[in-house]
Every structure is written in structure tokens, then in C-alpha cells.
Write an enzyme that holds these catalytic residues in place. Structure first.
Site, PDB file in Angstrom:
ATOM      1  N   TRP A  60      -9.525   5.221  -0.153  1.00  0.00           N
ATOM      2  CA  TRP A  60     -10.079   5.783  -1.382  1.00  0.00           C
ATOM      3  C   TRP A  60      -9.182   5.365  -2.535  1.00  0.00           C
ATOM      4  O   TRP A  60      -8.050   4.912  -2.334  1.00  0.00           O
ATOM      5  CB  TRP A  60     -10.206   7.308  -1.312  1.00  0.00           C
ATOM      6  CG  TRP A  60      -8.965   8.003  -0.830  1.00  0.00           C
ATOM      7  CD1 TRP A  60      -7.838   8.271  -1.559  1.00  0.00           C
ATOM      8  CD2 TRP A  60      -8.721   8.489   0.502  1.00  0.00           C
ATOM      9  NE1 TRP A  60      -6.910   8.906  -0.763  1.00  0.00           N
ATOM     10  CE2 TRP A  60      -7.431   9.050   0.510  1.00  0.00           C
ATOM     11  CE3 TRP A  60      -9.482   8.514   1.680  1.00  0.00           C
ATOM     12  CZ2 TRP A  60      -6.864   9.627   1.645  1.00  0.00           C
ATOM     13  CZ3 TRP A  60      -8.914   9.076   2.811  1.00  0.00           C
ATOM     14  CH2 TRP A  60      -7.625   9.631   2.790  1.00  0.00           C
TER      15      TRP A  60
ATOM     16  N   GLU B  29      -5.206   3.102 -10.427  1.00  0.00           N
ATOM     17  CA  GLU B  29      -5.808   1.776 -10.247  1.00  0.00           C
ATOM     18  C   GLU B  29      -6.948   1.584 -11.247  1.00  0.00           C
ATOM     19  O   GLU B  29      -7.120   0.520 -11.832  1.00  0.00           O
ATOM     20  CB  GLU B  29      -6.373   1.623  -8.831  1.00  0.00           C
ATOM     21  CG  GLU B  29      -5.339   1.741  -7.726  1.00  0.00           C
ATOM     22  CD  GLU B  29      -5.980   1.502  -6.372  1.00  0.00           C
ATOM     23  OE1 GLU B  29      -6.466   2.478  -5.773  1.00  0.00           O
ATOM     24  OE2 GLU B  29      -6.010   0.343  -5.933  1.00  0.00           O
TER      25      GLU B  29
ATOM     26  N   CYS C  79       0.818  -1.218   0.000  1.00  0.00           N
ATOM     27  CA  CYS C  79       0.000   0.000   0.000  1.00  0.00           C
ATOM     28  C   CYS C  79       0.849   1.263   0.000  1.00  0.00           C
ATOM     29  O   CYS C  79       1.664   1.482   0.902  1.00  0.00           O
ATOM     30  CB  CYS C  79      -0.919   0.001   1.223  1.00  0.00           C
ATOM     31  SG  CYS C  79      -1.949   1.481   1.325  1.00  0.00           S
TER      32      CYS C  79
ATOM     33  N   ARG D 150      -0.364   4.759   2.831  1.00  0.00           N
ATOM     34  CA  ARG D 150      -0.377   4.472   4.269  1.00  0.00           C
ATOM     35  C   ARG D 150      -0.276   5.675   5.180  1.00  0.00           C
ATOM     36  O   ARG D 150      -0.426   5.525   6.396  1.00  0.00           O
ATOM     37  CB  ARG D 150       0.764   3.499   4.607  1.00  0.00           C
ATOM     38  CG  ARG D 150       0.494   2.089   4.182  1.00  0.00           C
ATOM     39  CD  ARG D 150       1.669   1.192   4.564  1.00  0.00           C
ATOM     40  NE  ARG D 150       2.584   0.943   3.466  1.00  0.00           N
ATOM     41  CZ  ARG D 150       3.778   0.365   3.589  1.00  0.00           C
ATOM     42  NH1 ARG D 150       4.201  -0.001   4.783  1.00  0.00           N
ATOM     43  NH2 ARG D 150       4.537   0.154   2.538  1.00  0.00           N
TER      44      ARG D 150
HETATM   45  N1  ARG Z   1      -6.573  -2.086  -7.037  1.00  0.00           N
HETATM   46  C1  ARG Z   1      -7.854  -2.421  -6.490  1.00  0.00           C
HETATM   47  C2  ARG Z   1      -8.950  -1.998  -7.463  1.00  0.00           C
HETATM   48  O1  ARG Z   1      -8.660  -1.383  -8.453  1.00  0.00           O
HETATM   49  C3  ARG Z   1      -8.092  -1.763  -5.150  1.00  0.00           C
HETATM   50  C4  ARG Z   1      -7.041  -2.011  -4.101  1.00  0.00           C
HETATM   51  C5  ARG Z   1      -7.141  -1.055  -2.912  1.00  0.00           C
HETATM   52  N2  ARG Z   1      -6.959   0.301  -3.325  1.00  0.00           N
HETATM   53  C6  ARG Z   1      -7.071   1.366  -2.519  1.00  0.00           C
HETATM   54  N3  ARG Z   1      -6.908   2.532  -3.043  1.00  0.00           N
HETATM   55  N4  ARG Z   1      -7.347   1.232  -1.224  1.00  0.00           N
HETATM   56  O2  ARG Z   1     -10.107  -2.225  -7.238  1.00  0.00           O
END
Ligand code: ARG
Length: 367
Positions: free
Chosen positions: A231, A236, A65, A68
Site C-alpha cells: 500500500w 510518495e 523499501c 518491509r
Molecule cells: N513511489 C512509487 C509511486 O509513487 C511506488 C513505489 C512502491 N511503493 C509502495 N508503497 N509499495 O508510485
């Protein structure tokens, strides 16, 4: 969680002792000796405050992560007394609504009681419907989960690219399905600040990433049902979920919307489409008032987190390949860093998918 097993094994016991030591040292609370004596008597029940601290430190220790820095702000709903399907579902809805908080997302975890397990890897996931010709409608990452839910009796959704899957909640050895109401699975429609054609692609993503397939490991105890959210970071969604060829594979469509010539990759149309899709996701979440991080800010915050941890005398572990963003990584301050990959507790461990664990003899992680 009721008291742990009457005769906790050695590892559990030493993890419990280590945890209590950490908790009392970091918080300055008195009473370490008495709590440790309870470990030796074989019945340590964590207080809500200890559980909350443990969950926060599990986040602090999460090597994958990059977000953090705000680990101390994690809100923990202590629901260890909750073990019934309907109650679990009601609390999950409350979690989703409370964590969204009108877009000002609050990192939140809900810890449920023994015997509870959520089969979905995140509370909000899009169906991936396998087609006879081998293609997939929806999110190809979720085809196994979708098949599993169908076997459990789900009739299937509308068949769009973004059908929100029902939740499979296991309790008392029984699995039941629950459909999420639309307001609990809040979504953002993707538009671009100056290319309307990207907005016409019909792309969207859910506001909250709520991880539900990691076991929270604290003080030698395992909490299987402890879904938690932060969030999103735009990469991602834009640089992986919507872009990967084995996910939504939208870069060719984005390039077409931008009017790019896609005859040769050497024109870097892939990179230009990727960049504009990232711009679009940030723009859309900002417009919708839903909190989202970007890779420049979050990597700088991670450096700040490292500095604070160093000041507190604690080493930071990390997995570099997970911490750097999948886009322009060399422009971030993590590029030339190296991290110790060691896993320390409290932490999270990955659960094998429920549909694989149920088949003895099959390796749970590699089908
Ligand atoms: N990478 C994952 C997704 O696209 C989520 C993982 C957690 N990500 C976060 N920002 N807490 O769904």
C-alpha cells in the site's frame, strides 16, 4: 516456469543451492538433500511454497523499501502456467481487485510464465502527453511510456491530467494493449479536512502501487512478469508525485488554495503547502477507507522489523536515502541510523524499459 536450462551456469547453480538451504533452514522443512540433488541434475522446478517463500524474502531483502515489516504476509499467485495475453490480463484484473480488497489492501504478487512481460512500470500509471511547447499534460514521468504505447497503437485518452494508461502485455513475442476498466484502477480524490479550496484542485491518485518492471530473482531463476503491490505511504504521493517540480508540481496551486503569500520562499510557503498536501492525502485515503501508511508509523515499524530480524539472527540491508521520508526525515527514528547497502538474494532487479531494450547500442538505463 518449466525446469531451468539443462546446463545451469555456476552462479545459477550456487544461487539455487543457497536458496534451498535458506528455505529449509528457515522453514524447518525436511528434504534439503533431495532438492539439492535436483539442482545438480540440472532441473530444479520450484514448488509453489518455495516460490512464495522466495518472493517474501525478496521483499524482506529490498534495500529501498521502508515498509518491509509485513513481508511474511505477501500473498503469491503462482501463475507460472499462464503465458497468453488474454489470460495474463484477466489475472491482472483479478490481482488488482483482490489486492484492493475493498480498501483493506493485501500485499500481493502474481508470478507469470516464461515469455510474459509487462511494459508498464506499474499496472496503474497516468499518461504524460508531450505538448508542442515542451510542457506535459499529465504525469511527466510517464511521457516515454505514453509515447511507446502510442507507437504500439494506443489512440490516446481523454487528455485529462489523470488518464489511466492501457497495459502493454508481451507474450509469445507479441505485444498487445489492454484498457483497464475503471473499477480495476481504483482512485481516491484528494480533499483537505479544513481547506475546501484544496479539494477543488481536482487532484487524485490511484489506491494501489503495483510495481511491474522488477524481475523477481529466486534460486537462480528470473521471473520477468511478477507484478506486486503493497500500500502507499502518503509521502510518495504528496511529497513526490504531486509535488516534485518535474512531476505534477502542485505546491504553488496548493499554496494559492491556502491563501499563502508566495513572493519569497523565505516565508516557507513551500513547506506549508507541502505539509497541508500530505495532510490532505492521508485524510482522503482515510475517508475513502483505503489503507495508506504515514512516515511516522512506517519508520517506527521499520525499527521493529530490524529488531525482529536481529532476533532471528539476520542482518538488515538498506539504502538510507530511500528509507528516510522526503518530509521531516529528522523527526523519524531512521534519521541517525546507518545501513549496509549490500544486495542479497532472493531480490528484485530493475528491467530496462522495453522501448530502450529494443534499440541495440543504446544504454538501457541512461538514454
Ligand atoms: N513511489 C512509487 C509511486 O509513487 C511506488 C513505489 C512502491 N511503493 C509502495 N508503497 N509499495 O508510485
Amino acid at each position: 516456469m518449466p525446469a531451468s536450462a539443462p546446463q545451469p551456469d555456476q552462479t545459477q547453480q550456487s544461487e539455487a543451492l543457497d536458496f534451498l538451504h535458506l528455505y529449509h533452514t528457515e522453514t524447518g522443512r525436511p528434504g534439503l538433500r533431495q532438492r539439492q540433488a535436483e539442482v545438480y541434475r540440472g532441473r530444479l522446478t520450484l514448488s509453489t511454497e518455495e516460490l512464495t517463500f522466495g518472493a517474501r524474502v525478496a521483499w524482506r531483502n529490498s534495500t529501498r523499501c521502508v515498509g518491509r515489516l509485513p513481508w511474511q504476509t505477501l500473498r503469491v499467485n503462482d501463475l507460472r502456467h499462464v503465458t497468453d495475453h488474454d489470460e495474463v490480463f484477466a489475472y491482472l484484473l483479478a490481482h488488482l481487485r483482490g489486492a484492493l480488497n475493498g480498501g483493506r489492501i493485501l500485499p500481493t504478487m502474481s508470478v507469470f510464465g516464461p515469455g510474459v512481460r509487462i511494459h508498464n512500470d506499474q499496472l496503474i500509471r497516468y499518461a504524460g502527453y508531450r505538448q508542442p511547447d515542451g510542457t506535459v499534460i499529465g504525469d511527466p514521468q510517464n511521457t516515454d511510456l505514453t509515447d511507446h504505447l502510442r507507437r504500439l497503437g494506443w489512440a490516446g485518452g481523454a487528455g485529462t491530467l489523470f488518464d489511466v494508461l492501457p497495459l502493454a502485455i508481451e507474450a509469445h513475442g507479441q505485444v498487445r494493449l489492454f484498457e483497464l476498466p475503471a473499477d480495476a484502477a481504483h482512485e481516491v480524490h484528494i480533499t483537505h479536512p479544513d481547506c475546501p479550496a484544496i479539494g477543488k484542485l481536482g487532484l487524485r491518485w490511484h489506491a494501489l502501487p503495483v510495481i511491474s518492471n522488477l524481475t523477481l530473482e529466486v534460486a537462480g531463476q528470473s521471473f520477468q512478469a511478477a507484478p506486486f503491490n503493497g500500500w502507499y505511504l502518503q509521502t510518495e504521493i504528496a511529497a513526490r508525485n504531486l509535488s516534485d517540480e518535474d512531476r505534477y508540481d502542485q505546491l504553488p496551486a496548493v499554496a494559492a488554495a491556502l491563501g499563502l503569500d508566495t513572493a519569497s520562499r523565505r516565508s516557507l510557503w513551500v513547506d506549508r503547502a507541502l505539509l497541508e498536501l500530505n495532510v490532505a492525502v492521508l485524510h482522503s485515503f482515510d475517508q475513502a477507507g483505503v489503507r495508506i501508511a504515514d512516515h511516522h508509523a512506517v519508520t517506527r515499524q521499520f525499527r521493529h522489523f530490524e529488531a525482529l530480524e536481529a532476533r532471528a539472527g539476520r542482518p538488515v540491508q538498506g539504502r538510507w536515502s530511500w528509507l528516510i521520508p522526503p518530509m521531516a526525515p529528522a523527526t523519524t527514528p531512521l534519521w541517525d541510523r546507518r545501513y549496509d547497502e549490500c544486495e542479497v538474494r532472493p531480490n528484485f532487479t530493475l528491467q530496462p524499459p522495453a522501448w530502450r531494450a529494443a534499440r541495440p547500442g543504446v544504454c538501457p538505463f541512461h538514454p
